[in-house]
Design a protein around this motif. Sequence first.
Motif, PDB file in Angstrom:
ATOM      1  N   CYS A  85      44.781  44.653 -20.651  1.00  0.00           N
ATOM      2  CA  CYS A  85      44.253  43.671 -21.607  1.00  0.00           C
ATOM      3  C   CYS A  85      43.651  44.370 -22.822  1.00  0.00           C
ATOM      4  O   CYS A  85      43.799  43.901 -23.961  1.00  0.00           O
ATOM      5  N   ILE A 113      48.632  34.042 -18.617  1.00  0.00           N
ATOM      6  CA  ILE A 113      47.422  34.654 -19.184  1.00  0.00           C
ATOM      7  C   ILE A 113      46.171  34.070 -18.514  1.00  0.00           C
ATOM      8  O   ILE A 113      45.247  34.789 -18.157  1.00  0.00           O
ATOM      9  N   PHE A 138      45.614  38.574 -24.805  1.00  0.00           N
ATOM     10  CA  PHE A 138      44.887  39.544 -23.986  1.00  0.00           C
ATOM     11  C   PHE A 138      43.399  39.607 -24.341  1.00  0.00           C
ATOM     12  O   PHE A 138      42.575  39.894 -23.465  1.00  0.00           O
TER      13      PHE A 138
END
Length: 222
Positions: A166, A27, A148
Amino acid sequence: QAKITVTETWLRKHRHLYDGATRHPFIRSIRDGNINISAFKTWLGQDYIFVRAFVPFVASVLTKAYKGSDDGNGDVEVILGGVAALHDEISWFKKEAFKWGVQLSSIVPQKANQEYCRFLESLIGPEVEYTVAAVAFWAIETIYQQSFAHCLEDDSKTPPELKETCQRWGNESFGEYCNSLRNIVDRQLEKASDDVITKAEATLLRVLEHEVDFWNMSHGRT
Ligand code: HMH
């Protein structure tokens, strides 16, 4: 002053593992703009398989919410919204895979994914309490939302071609949906036996571990 909920207690207690799942190097690499596109494609193909296995699990949570009879709180509708979102998500995966040249029909689930899907299957049966299954459901959705959303913060350098991905999970309305799931879970935990609370907490930890392993797999670290 508002009462501290069970989920709040758990998130404080397991903050380290939780952050490990929501602030994973995979991430971070999206957020910093230095993601390897082949890692992203791996994630995309593997997550499509995961989402397909997630559907029957969510359907089982829906069934348990309905059978829990005292659904004056609209649990069924919240979960039904989740099922509807998954229908949309599967179409999105197909569209996105085409865009990136990922052949979904030839994806072989990797070990971490297989284990995660097997874990989901183990939560489907009627012997698993609604509370326990709902905790898993809430955690699974929330980890993606938090992860996200992190890639969409003002100071993020997420590549433009990954912004839509995202947005799927990081958007505000998905965040509200996760909050609704959290309220459902806390309401259930409020009236649960110690035995169920213990099982539910252990289930949360398993979800966090599976999510970390899933990101590791996508990141090419297995
Ligand atoms: C691995 N966890 C994983 N995939 C997802 N799509 C979600 C959570 C959220 O739906």
